[in-house]
Design a protein around this motif. Sequence first.
Motif, PDB file in Angstrom:
ATOM      1  N   GLY A 178       0.793  -1.225   0.000  1.00 53.66           N
ATOM      2  CA  GLY A 178       0.000   0.000   0.000  1.00 53.66           C
ATOM      3  C   GLY A 178       0.825   1.275   0.000  1.00 53.66           C
ATOM      4  N   VAL A 179       2.147   1.129  -0.067  1.00 50.04           N
ATOM      5  CA  VAL A 179       3.045   2.294  -0.052  1.00 50.04           C
ATOM      6  C   VAL A 179       3.732   2.402  -1.411  1.00 50.04           C
ATOM      7  N   ALA A 180       3.752   3.613  -1.978  1.00 46.21           N
ATOM      8  CA  ALA A 180       4.403   3.839  -3.263  1.00 46.21           C
ATOM      9  C   ALA A 180       5.914   3.921  -3.057  1.00 46.21           C
ATOM     10  N   VAL A 181       6.648   3.036  -3.705  1.00 43.03           N
ATOM     11  CA  VAL A 181       8.109   2.994  -3.586  1.00 43.03           C
ATOM     12  C   VAL A 181       8.720   3.405  -4.927  1.00 43.03           C
ATOM     13  N   PRO A 182       9.540   4.466  -4.946  1.00 48.84           N
ATOM     14  CA  PRO A 182      10.169   4.896  -6.204  1.00 48.84           C
ATOM     15  C   PRO A 182      11.020   3.780  -6.804  1.00 48.84           C
ATOM     16  N   THR A 183      11.097   3.745  -8.108  1.00 49.54           N
ATOM     17  CA  THR A 183      11.857   2.714  -8.799  1.00 49.54           C
ATOM     18  C   THR A 183      13.148   3.297  -9.389  1.00 49.54           C
ATOM     19  N   MET A 184      14.071   2.384  -9.710  1.00 50.81           N
ATOM     20  CA  MET A 184      15.303   2.825 -10.352  1.00 50.81           C
ATOM     21  C   MET A 184      15.011   3.460 -11.714  1.00 50.81           C
ATOM     22  N   HIS A 185      13.988   2.944 -12.400  1.00 48.44           N
ATOM     23  CA  HIS A 185      13.593   3.535 -13.676  1.00 48.44           C
ATOM     24  C   HIS A 185      13.200   4.995 -13.490  1.00 48.44           C
ATOM     25  N   GLY A 186      12.444   5.280 -12.437  1.00 44.53           N
ATOM     26  CA  GLY A 186      12.032   6.654 -12.161  1.00 44.53           C
ATOM     27  C   GLY A 186      13.221   7.548 -11.858  1.00 44.53           C
ATOM     28  N   PHE A 187      14.188   7.021 -11.091  1.00 46.26           N
ATOM     29  CA  PHE A 187      15.387   7.812 -10.787  1.00 46.26           C
ATOM     30  C   PHE A 187      16.155   8.149 -12.066  1.00 46.26           C
ATOM     31  N   ARG A 188      16.284   7.194 -12.946  1.00 46.85           N
ATOM     32  CA  ARG A 188      17.049   7.422 -14.180  1.00 46.85           C
ATOM     33  C   ARG A 188      16.320   8.401 -15.110  1.00 46.85           C
ATOM     34  N   VAL A 189      15.000   8.262 -15.193  1.00 49.57           N
ATOM     35  CA  VAL A 189      14.232   9.218 -16.011  1.00 49.57           C
ATOM     36  C   VAL A 189      14.402  10.632 -15.456  1.00 49.57           C
ATOM     37  N   SER A 190      14.417  10.752 -14.133  1.00 44.57           N
ATOM     38  CA  SER A 190      14.610  12.055 -13.504  1.00 44.57           C
ATOM     39  C   SER A 190      15.965  12.646 -13.868  1.00 44.57           C
ATOM     40  N   PHE A 191      16.999  11.820 -13.860  1.00 46.59           N
ATOM     41  CA  PHE A 191      18.334  12.285 -14.234  1.00 46.59           C
ATOM     42  C   PHE A 191      18.370  12.707 -15.705  1.00 46.59           C
ATOM     43  N   MET A 192      17.650  11.976 -16.552  1.00 46.80           N
ATOM     44  CA  MET A 192      17.625  12.349 -17.978  1.00 46.80           C
ATOM     45  C   MET A 192      16.889  13.671 -18.188  1.00 46.80           C
ATOM     46  N   ILE A 193      15.840  13.906 -17.412  1.00 48.10           N
ATOM     47  CA  ILE A 193      15.127  15.192 -17.503  1.00 48.10           C
ATOM     48  C   ILE A 193      16.059  16.332 -17.102  1.00 48.10           C
ATOM     49  N   ALA A 194      16.811  16.131 -16.019  1.00 50.68           N
ATOM     50  CA  ALA A 194      17.756  17.159 -15.575  1.00 50.68           C
ATOM     51  C   ALA A 194      18.828  17.407 -16.630  1.00 50.68           C
ATOM     52  N   THR A 195      19.295  16.332 -17.267  1.00 47.92           N
ATOM     53  CA  THR A 195      20.294  16.484 -18.329  1.00 47.92           C
ATOM     54  C   THR A 195      19.733  17.276 -19.494  1.00 47.92           C
ATOM     55  N   GLY A 196      18.502  16.964 -19.898  1.00 48.95           N
ATOM     56  CA  GLY A 196      17.868  17.701 -20.977  1.00 48.95           C
ATOM     57  C   GLY A 196      17.687  19.175 -20.639  1.00 48.95           C
ATOM     58  N   ALA A 197      17.311  19.463 -19.384  1.00 50.80           N
ATOM     59  CA  ALA A 197      17.112  20.857 -18.966  1.00 50.80           C
ATOM     60  C   ALA A 197      18.405  21.645 -19.044  1.00 50.80           C
ATOM     61  N   VAL A 198      19.501  21.062 -18.569  1.00 42.36           N
ATOM     62  CA  VAL A 198      20.765  21.799 -18.555  1.00 42.36           C
ATOM     63  C   VAL A 198      21.321  21.953 -19.976  1.00 42.36           C
ATOM     64  N   LEU A 199      21.055  21.007 -20.857  1.00 44.24           N
ATOM     65  CA  LEU A 199      21.471  21.165 -22.251  1.00 44.24           C
ATOM     66  C   LEU A 199      20.673  22.271 -22.935  1.00 44.24           C
ATOM     67  N   LEU A 200      19.392  22.393 -22.599  1.00 41.11           N
ATOM     68  CA  LEU A 200      18.595  23.500 -23.116  1.00 41.11           C
ATOM     69  C   LEU A 200      19.139  24.826 -22.581  1.00 41.11           C
ATOM     70  N   GLY A 201      19.524  24.821 -21.301  1.00 45.09           N
ATOM     71  CA  GLY A 201      20.142  26.014 -20.732  1.00 45.09           C
ATOM     72  C   GLY A 201      21.430  26.376 -21.433  1.00 45.09           C
ATOM     73  N   LEU A 202      22.163  25.378 -21.880  1.00 37.10           N
ATOM     74  CA  LEU A 202      23.407  25.616 -22.619  1.00 37.10           C
ATOM     75  C   LEU A 202      23.105  26.329 -23.941  1.00 37.10           C
ATOM     76  N   VAL A 203      22.000  25.973 -24.570  1.00 43.96           N
ATOM     77  CA  VAL A 203      21.593  26.652 -25.799  1.00 43.96           C
ATOM     78  C   VAL A 203      21.270  28.118 -25.511  1.00 43.96           C
ATOM     79  N   PHE A 204      20.532  28.373 -24.424  1.00 43.14           N
ATOM     80  CA  PHE A 204      20.218  29.749 -24.047  1.00 43.14           C
ATOM     81  C   PHE A 204      21.511  30.539 -23.791  1.00 43.14           C
TER      82      PHE A 204
END
Length: 590
Positions: free
Chosen positions: A433-459
């Motif tokens: 009954g408890v939601a436990v984060p998965t490794m897949h979720g952690f990796r997707v989060s890291f990829m989102i952060a990578t995409g954000a900083v690369l967009l910032g690099l373009v700016f």
Amino acid sequence: MTRTTTDPRTRRPSGSGIVPVLAFAGIVVAVMQTLLVPVIKDLPELLGTSPSNATWVMTSTLLAGAVATPIMGRLGDLYGKRRMLIASLAVMVVGSLIAGFTSELLVMIVGRALQGFAMGAIPLGIGLMRDGLPREKLGSAMALMSSSIGVGGGLALPVAALVAQHADWHALFFGSAGLGALSILLTLVFVPESPMRAVGTFDVWGALGLSAGLVLFLLPITKGSDWGWTSGTTLGLFGAAAVVLLLWGLMELRVKAPLVDLRTTARPAVLFTNLASIMVGVAFYAVSLVLPQLLQLPTSTGYGLGQSMVVAGLCVAPLGLTMMFTAPVYARISAKYGPKVTLMIGMLIIAVGYGAGLGLMSAAWQTIVIAVVLGAGIGLAYSSLPALIIGAVPASETGAANGLNTLMRSIGTSVSSAVIGMVLANTANQVGGVAVPTMHGFRVSFMIATGAVLLGLVFAAFLPGRRAAANAEKPHLVASSEDAEYGEAASPGLVPVGQTAQAGFRGRVLTADGVPVARAKVTLIDRRGRQAGATLSAEGGDYVLAVPSEGAYVLAVTAGGHGPLASGASHPGGVRVVEVDLALPSVVPA
């Protein structure tokens, strides 16, 4: 009458005590954002409320900080940055005491909102450094102040975890009240008030409009996962935010002394710096959401590292420590290549850190490596932002402009919190009954952060280069009157020496030691680069220049073969006389 100085740093001591005191104040107020992270999962039980209601304890701090940063920056420009810094810290102390003596939800929300109000101290500290430090120390000092947002957040995690694990959780608030009181005392003793003042009055309606627009925009971002991203409440608030902010922008363009000068904000150097700031904010907060959870998940999950709350905090602490130690590194890189290059290097390091982190999540020591690499990149990026902003705005707008930039970072962290939280929730497994984060979720989060900083690099790539920025800062005379006799009325802005201007600028030309400089040439240049007047200073260093109309001007002074030294100044129009002293370093009086 408004009095400013051209270059107060030429009259100040080295200010060795200013830097640590202001950096300490920045760290103290940044602590407020992560103070309750170690006990966030226990807040519903501690406050006797539902999980959705308990999130308001965190949301209120974020909203108050977002509203306070541009408002306190503008108030500091108008009435004194040190005065407003002390006021911000005092409000934080009051909020900490209120929260420390209650377990009632509504009272706790009020206390936490007052704590978040102190976030305005960051841009105020940067402004004080610009106004009170010699140029050779300014780069590393502003870098440390800017990085204090991350330093305070990173260092607060292990300390707060230790306190929460071994003492009553209210001790966190009493500790923050003590830190705030100490910061006020140190500021009173070591930090002098800045002599720089902006011309104009406080834009009350602008402050109300911006506050309403920010609350309407940030509220659905922080609560969207609870309300549903497609719910009528969420979409309605986003729509209302768009309408309010649009009307606010139209109003600000018509106000003579706006809270935020949108024309200045639209300059490429300011616009792209603020856009890059949002992306860096997204990247910064992602690691704060992922690593503590990964470290504390039980090993039975197959990927959790099974560490205690305190150990998890210690593993993440190098993020803040590395940010602190990058300040002198930033100063050297920026001195050689400029803040734009330093910002881009920092964002590249962040991207490398997150990319490497995709494969470095199987041991506690690997999370420390990630924290160190990301801390170095975020430290360089954050350190570059105030230098880019300050290089693009007049001295009288430093506080407001840095307040807006700090707000952009806060928006980035808010967006990161919402997006990463949604990703982790949607990819979680239900265990008992408890939601436990998965490794897949952690990796997707890291990829989102990578995409954000690369967009910032373009700016960042669209920012003006060092040479272009330097040329933009220099006044270019489109028309000049080199043959004019400056003791006579040879141009529209000239007033003969010894007479009084009914509307314009007056002051004295002085050396760095305060010695009057006679027969210094003072040229008035309008915002289009045209000469609007010129004169020579009298025996006592006095000069007087009339202005043809209200607006922004540059006062360029040359004496004894030195100069020109340019100073930005604004005139409100009418019959007011604005006093501007012009300080020439290393000039021998004629």
